[in-house]
Scaffold this active site. Structure first.
Site, mmCIF file in Angstrom:
data_model
loop_
_atom_site.group_PDB
_atom_site.id
_atom_site.type_symbol
_atom_site.label_atom_id
_atom_site.label_comp_id
_atom_site.label_asym_id
_atom_site.label_seq_id
_atom_site.Cartn_x
_atom_site.Cartn_y
_atom_site.Cartn_z
ATOM 1 N N ASP A 401 0.775 -1.269 -0.157
ATOM 2 C CA ASP A 401 -0.004 0.134 0.152
ATOM 3 C C ASP A 401 0.909 1.263 -0.132
ATOM 4 O OD1 ASP A 401 -2.315 -1.657 0.151
ATOM 5 O OD2 ASP A 401 -2.392 -1.167 2.449
HETATM 6 P P1 NAP Z 1 0.782 -4.056 3.040
HETATM 7 O O1 NAP Z 1 0.157 -2.933 2.285
HETATM 8 O O2 NAP Z 1 -0.065 -4.685 3.943
HETATM 9 O O3 NAP Z 1 1.456 -5.141 2.187
HETATM 10 C C1 NAP Z 1 2.414 -6.169 2.890
HETATM 11 C C2 NAP Z 1 2.815 -7.027 2.063
HETATM 12 O O4 NAP Z 1 3.724 -7.965 2.239
HETATM 13 C C3 NAP Z 1 1.520 -7.869 1.194
HETATM 14 O O5 NAP Z 1 1.184 -7.316 0.197
HETATM 15 C C4 NAP Z 1 2.054 -9.365 1.181
HETATM 16 O O6 NAP Z 1 2.093 -9.880 -0.050
HETATM 17 C C5 NAP Z 1 3.587 -9.130 1.556
HETATM 18 N N1 NAP Z 1 3.998 -10.101 2.510
HETATM 19 C C6 NAP Z 1 3.578 -10.763 3.433
HETATM 20 N N2 NAP Z 1 4.262 -11.731 4.017
HETATM 21 C C7 NAP Z 1 5.405 -11.631 3.369
HETATM 22 C C8 NAP Z 1 6.871 -12.289 3.150
HETATM 23 N N3 NAP Z 1 6.744 -13.332 4.104
HETATM 24 N N4 NAP Z 1 7.502 -12.191 2.413
HETATM 25 C C9 NAP Z 1 7.398 -11.230 1.447
HETATM 26 N N5 NAP Z 1 6.517 -10.453 1.414
HETATM 27 C C10 NAP Z 1 5.335 -10.756 2.207
HETATM 28 O O7 NAP Z 1 1.870 -3.379 3.934
HETATM 29 P P2 NAP Z 1 2.594 -1.876 3.888
HETATM 30 O O8 NAP Z 1 2.997 -1.427 2.313
HETATM 31 O O9 NAP Z 1 3.728 -1.868 5.058
HETATM 32 O O10 NAP Z 1 1.395 -0.831 4.091
HETATM 33 C C11 NAP Z 1 0.951 -0.930 5.751
HETATM 34 C C12 NAP Z 1 -0.850 -1.155 5.267
HETATM 35 O O11 NAP Z 1 -1.208 -1.301 6.785
HETATM 36 C C13 NAP Z 1 -1.212 0.279 5.128
HETATM 37 O O12 NAP Z 1 -2.191 0.013 4.414
HETATM 38 C C14 NAP Z 1 -1.560 1.080 6.670
HETATM 39 O O13 NAP Z 1 -2.534 1.887 6.394
HETATM 40 C C15 NAP Z 1 -1.821 -0.388 7.328
HETATM 41 N N6 NAP Z 1 -1.754 -0.168 8.664
HETATM 42 C C16 NAP Z 1 -0.766 0.181 9.283
HETATM 43 C C17 NAP Z 1 -0.757 0.547 10.661
HETATM 44 C C18 NAP Z 1 0.446 1.265 11.310
HETATM 45 O O14 NAP Z 1 0.510 1.746 12.308
HETATM 46 N N7 NAP Z 1 1.741 1.096 10.591
HETATM 47 C C19 NAP Z 1 -1.610 0.104 11.415
HETATM 48 C C20 NAP Z 1 -2.902 -0.439 11.004
HETATM 49 C C21 NAP Z 1 -2.991 -0.612 9.391
HETATM 50 P P3 NAP Z 1 2.142 -11.449 -0.153
HETATM 51 O O15 NAP Z 1 0.836 -12.020 0.727
HETATM 52 O O16 NAP Z 1 1.682 -11.473 -1.844
HETATM 53 O O17 NAP Z 1 3.275 -12.018 0.012
#
Ligand code: NAP
Length: 474
Positions: A401
């Protein structure tokens, strides 16, 4: 005399909390900050026990104190020892909820004692107590139900009869007047209980409505906006504690609660800025929601060997970690990769940290600090974005994201308006994840289809281990 020592104990613990909070402001001093916080809490607990047990009118016996300490410590220790690193965000959300509930329960018991012992008449003193009890109940119970729901949302669903389903992230507009009505009805009940301080039905009413309010507030909030909600709930748990402190004039509860409340609000503000959102919009417009999109595109994946060859020729590499790094726990391999590139190939290596990457504030910083990656190498969004244009390789490790270009132009996207890391401006973007699946916000990422993007499918740790092996052989 004893009263003076109690006041002194509370003062010491408040000072320790303030010093701890100050030290938490920088990653290098943060561990010390935690220690100061723990010392402050220990002093506060000991002082409270002395206060409740030895002072005239103290009511708590050693059996209750001992059982509370033993049961509480066992639960806390077991949870902390058993939690996976990936489960930390959920545990933090749950602890926020427990904090709110604890304050609300103390407020309830104090209110009960006060009503039974004094049969209060309406007046200034009764007004202060009733308003504090009402507000503490409102904020505390709302925090509990909101936090439990947030915990399940962070997990990605709710388990019903053994089956995981996604929590809805819709925002029907009819919910907004309902939220407003519920909130107003709590205020009305607080007002009515000023007139009738002994009528406990109002307290039960406030508790019931506050529980519902927590659910309707958090239910429609979309995945991408969850960081704002989690930090807001954290702040609310502190505010509930401060209100409870007013009920029985406990200075350390007021100070500690206000510190948590204020720092949580600052964090909420930082998260709002990171998402380019207004808090009222997050809470009432619910535009961060979306139904999870199904997999629609596929792309041929590359492998670690090709990544090694590209890295070999790169002068500048920017590593972009995301939640996948937390899942695969590959921070030590990331550090080894960064060191190897700098030492063997003289490559400039930097880390781009998005404020909401991962699942809790500072998630990436914590993991990278655990691997002893120098803090100076970590660059935040504003600092690193101009650097992608002269970057040879942006290595996206389990981020999705936070690098999705839809945030810039797709007005229908739940992440529209959120500043992203401009990895697509690099000469080459290498994206490592296991599949083409969506991230937390549940939306497809057009970056994966860009001409300068290369997908490397697989677990991040496995990929990095193979990459390190290939690089060492070059
Ligand atoms: P993300 O959008 O959730 O994407 C994480 C990606 O990691 C997934 O698409 C997944 O794809 C991949 N993944 C998972 N396990 C893996 C592994 N073992 N090896 C390689 N890849 C792996 O994460 P982000 O880009 O860090 O964004 C964070 C999101 O979480 C945002 O939408 C944010 O708003 C939300 N959020 C953040 C917080 C905070 O405080 N930081 C709190 C709540 C929500 P695959 O499954 O295809 O591997």
């Amino acid at each position: 005399m004893l009263e003076d020592w109690v006041a002194f104990g509370y003062l010491i613990s408040a000072v320790l909390f303030v010093i701890g909070l100050k030290k938490l402001g920088h990653p290098r001093t943060a561990p010390k900050g935690n220690q100061y916080g723990m010392m402050g809490m220990t002093v506060a607990v000991i002082t409270t026990i002395i206060n409740m047990h030895f002072l005239p009118g103290g009511i708590v016996g050693w059996t209750i104190i001992g059982s509370g300490l033993i049961i509480g410590s066992l639960i806390g220790y077991t949870m902390a020892a058993r939690v996976e690193m990936t489960g930390m965000p959920e545990m933090v959300a749950l602890f926020n909820g427990f904090g709110g509930a604890a304050s609300a329960l103390v407020a309830l018991s104090e209110a009960w004692k006060w009503i039974e012992n004094t049969s209060p008449e309406p007046g200034l003193a009764a007004t202060v107590t009733v308003v504090a009890v009402g507000l503490s109940s409102l904020v505390g119970w709302m925090t509990l139900t909101g936090s439990v729901l947030a915990m399940y949302k962070l997990k990605g669903g709710i388990e019903v009869f053994g089956k995981w389903i996604r929590t809805p992230t819709w925002g029907p507009t009819w919910l907004n007047p309902i939220k407003g009505l519920l909130f107003i009805s709590v205020l009305v009940m607080i007002y009515l209980s000023i007139e009738e301080p002994t009528n406990t039905n109002y307290i039960w009413g406030i508790i019931a409505i506050s529980c519902i309010l927590g659910i309707v507030l958090v239910l429609p909030i979309g995945g991408a906006d969850m960081p704002v909600v989690v930090s807001l709930l954290n702040s609310l748990s502190g505010i509930a504690a401060a209100f409870t402190g007013f009920i029985f004039n406990n200075s350390v509860l007021i100070v500690a609660g206000s510190l948590v409340g204020a720092s949580g609000l600052i964090l909420t503000n930082i998260m709002c800025r990171a998402m380019n959102r207004q808090l009222v919009d997050v809470l009432f417009k619910s535009f961060g929601g979306s139904e999870k999109q199904e997999l629609t595109r596929t792309k041929m994946g590359s492998d670690a060997e090709e990544v090694a060859m590209m890295a070999d020729g790169a002068q500048k590499i920017i590593i972009v970690p995301g939640y996948g790094m937390a899942v695969s726990q590959c921070q030590h391999q990331v550090k080894e990769f960064a060191d190897l590139m700098a030492e063997k190939f003289d490559t400039e290596v930097k880390f781009a940290i998005h404020p909401v990457a991962g699942r809790m504030p500072g998630h990436m910083n914590v993991l990278l600090a655990e691997a002893n990656i120098p803090y100076e190498q970590l660059k935040d969004l504003d600092e690193i974005n101009p650097e992608f244009e002269d970057c040879d390789v942006a290595l996206v490790l389990g981020a999705n994201d936070v690098v999705n270009p839809a945030a810039r132009h797709d007005t229908t996207s739940p992440i529209y308006g959120m500043p992203i890391l401009d990895v697509d401006k690099s000469r080459t973007v290498i994206i490592n994840k296991r599949t083409m699946n969506t991230g937390f916000a549940g939306i497809q990422n057009e970056l994966f289809g860009f001409d300068n993007s290369i997908m490397v499918f697989g677990d991040a740790k496995d990929m990095l281990q193979q990459l390190l092996k290939d690089l060492k052989e070059l």
